[in-house]
Design a protein around this motif. Structure first.
Motif, PDB file in Angstrom:
ATOM      1  N   GLU A 117      -7.058   0.652   6.318  1.00  0.00           N
ATOM      2  CA  GLU A 117      -6.773   0.410   4.900  1.00  0.00           C
ATOM      3  C   GLU A 117      -6.078  -0.944   4.721  1.00  0.00           C
ATOM      4  O   GLU A 117      -6.328  -1.644   3.744  1.00  0.00           O
ATOM      5  CB  GLU A 117      -5.911   1.540   4.319  1.00  0.00           C
ATOM      6  N   ARG A 118      -5.246  -1.313   5.662  1.00  0.00           N
ATOM      7  CA  ARG A 118      -4.591  -2.630   5.573  1.00  0.00           C
ATOM      8  C   ARG A 118      -5.616  -3.745   5.714  1.00  0.00           C
ATOM      9  O   ARG A 118      -5.569  -4.737   4.997  1.00  0.00           O
ATOM     10  CB  ARG A 118      -3.520  -2.749   6.667  1.00  0.00           C
ATOM     11  N   GLU A 119      -6.526  -3.571   6.653  1.00  0.00           N
ATOM     12  CA  GLU A 119      -7.589  -4.574   6.838  1.00  0.00           C
ATOM     13  C   GLU A 119      -8.418  -4.706   5.568  1.00  0.00           C
ATOM     14  O   GLU A 119      -8.755  -5.804   5.144  1.00  0.00           O
ATOM     15  CB  GLU A 119      -8.543  -4.127   7.963  1.00  0.00           C
ATOM     16  N   ARG A 168      -7.577  -4.179   2.556  1.00  0.00           N
ATOM     17  CA  ARG A 168      -6.840  -4.885   1.504  1.00  0.00           C
ATOM     18  C   ARG A 168      -6.921  -6.390   1.705  1.00  0.00           C
ATOM     19  O   ARG A 168      -7.060  -7.150   0.777  1.00  0.00           O
ATOM     20  CB  ARG A 168      -5.379  -4.446   1.505  1.00  0.00           C
ATOM     21  N   LYS A 169      -6.845  -6.794   2.999  1.00  0.00           N
ATOM     22  CA  LYS A 169      -6.856  -8.230   3.284  1.00  0.00           C
ATOM     23  C   LYS A 169      -8.272  -8.798   3.266  1.00  0.00           C
ATOM     24  O   LYS A 169      -8.472  -9.975   3.448  1.00  0.00           O
ATOM     25  CB  LYS A 169      -6.254  -8.482   4.670  1.00  0.00           C
ATOM     26  N   LEU A 176       0.858  -1.185   0.000  1.00  0.00           N
ATOM     27  CA  LEU A 176       0.000   0.000   0.000  1.00  0.00           C
ATOM     28  C   LEU A 176       0.892   1.232   0.000  1.00  0.00           C
ATOM     29  O   LEU A 176       1.965   1.245   0.615  1.00  0.00           O
ATOM     30  CB  LEU A 176      -0.882   0.011   1.250  1.00  0.00           C
ATOM     31  N   ASP A 208       4.680  -1.733   3.214  1.00  0.00           N
ATOM     32  CA  ASP A 208       3.929  -0.597   2.698  1.00  0.00           C
ATOM     33  C   ASP A 208       4.851   0.635   2.729  1.00  0.00           C
ATOM     34  O   ASP A 208       5.848   0.646   3.461  1.00  0.00           O
ATOM     35  CB  ASP A 208       2.671  -0.370   3.530  1.00  0.00           C
TER      36      ASP A 208
END
Ligand code: ADP
Ligand code: 5GP
Length: 267
Positions: free
Chosen positions: A217-219, A221-222, A38, A129
């Motif tokens: 945002e990381r969550e 993506r996953k 990211l 990231d």
């Protein structure tokens, strides 16, 4: 002398599509690994506290790297070459433009600043990231080339506080400070080009907000993000969405003599 016209920076933007990776393969042909990091872009008027915030976030958040820009300005205060920036000459900067080393570059306050492609490539190779601290012109260029990037605007609580912070930092000559203050009104008006908005009043609150945005945002993506423990964090991140938080900025804009354009939604 001005640097040569960029070849890469003027390339046609890749088309945006839902679920797009941060780096478009067409825009980043030199990148080898398929892992997609990211890309977080953080911009703010000078003196808002962006570097302070970024420093705290990098200490707190694992697997997040900082893109160290190249600049032709001189080191300030305790800055170290290769830590805050790579400080290079104008000639060296122009050579790097010709070699197509930059994802983007821009002239800011009379100096050149540029983001090297190599940081994106290294982050991808390492599965990290990447966080970019760049100005509003650079952010616009990166968003064209990397449409999946996440953009965050940091604003000061008002003009008076911004001036106090710039003067308190006491690392710029008076003329430089004046220029930064003058340009702040133009820069702050660009807030609506960003997905998220954080008003940096109390530092701890801002760090918490920035951390919540990155984690959320990381969550996303996953495909994760349904657990109760992250609910508050997600709610905090949502409250920083530009469309949600923009009304809080109206008095801040007024202190800079900028009127909020009602009925003109941002990004
Ligand atoms: P920028 O990177 O946006 O130019 P800095 O991070 O250098 O700004 O911050 C400018 C000055 O304001 C520094 O002296 C810093 O310690 C101070 N500062 C940053 N954030 C805050 C805050 N939330 N409250 C009070 N002072 C702050
Ligand atoms: P400073 O001189 O205060 O460190 O930075 C001045 C401005 O240049 C800040 O808005 C900062 O975000 C921006 N900047 C730093 N690196 C880059 C870069 O690589 N590209 C662009 N476009 N702006 C940068």
């Amino acid at each position: 002398m001005t640097p040569a016209t960029p070849s890469a920076a003027s390339a046609a933007p890749p088309p945006a599509s839902p679920g797009q990776p941060a780096f478009s393969p067409a825009a980043a042909p030199k990148v080898a690994s398929p892992a997609e990091p990211l890309l977080f872009i953080v911009s703010a008027p000078s003196g808002s506290g962006k570097s302070t915030l970024v420093r705290e976030i990098l200490r707190l958040i694992p697997d997040l790297e900082f893109s160290i820009s190249y600049t032709t300005r001189r080191p300030r205060g305790s800055e170290v070459n290769g830590r805050e920036y790579f400080f290079i000459s104008r000639e060296e900067f122009e050579k790097r433009i010709r070699s197509d080393d930059f994802l983007e570059y821009a002239e800011v306050f009379g100096y050149w600043y540029g983001t090297a492609w190599s940081f994106l490539e290294d982050a991808r190779r390492r599965g990290r990231d990447l966080l970019l601290d760049i100005d509003v012109q650079g952010a616009a260029k990166v968003l064209v080339r990397c449409p999946g990037a996440i953009s965050i605007f940091i604003a000061p609580p008002n003009r008076e506080t911004l001036e106090w912070r710039l003067r308190h930092r006491a690392q710029d000559p008076e003329a430089v400070m004046e220029r930064r203050l003058r340009d702040a009104s133009r820069e702050i008006a660009a807030y609506n080009k960003y997905q998220y908005l954080v008003i940096n009043d109390r530092l701890e609150d801002s760090v918490e907000r920035l951390a919540a945005i990155i984690a959320t945002e990381r969550e996303a993506r996953k495909g994760a993000g349904t657990d109760e423990s992250g609910r508050q964090r997600r709610e905090l991140a949502r409250s920083c969405r530009q469309q949600v938080s923009a009304p809080l900025l109206a008095p801040v804009l007024r202190s800079f003599g900028v009127e909020m354009e009602v009925g003109k939604p941002g990004a």
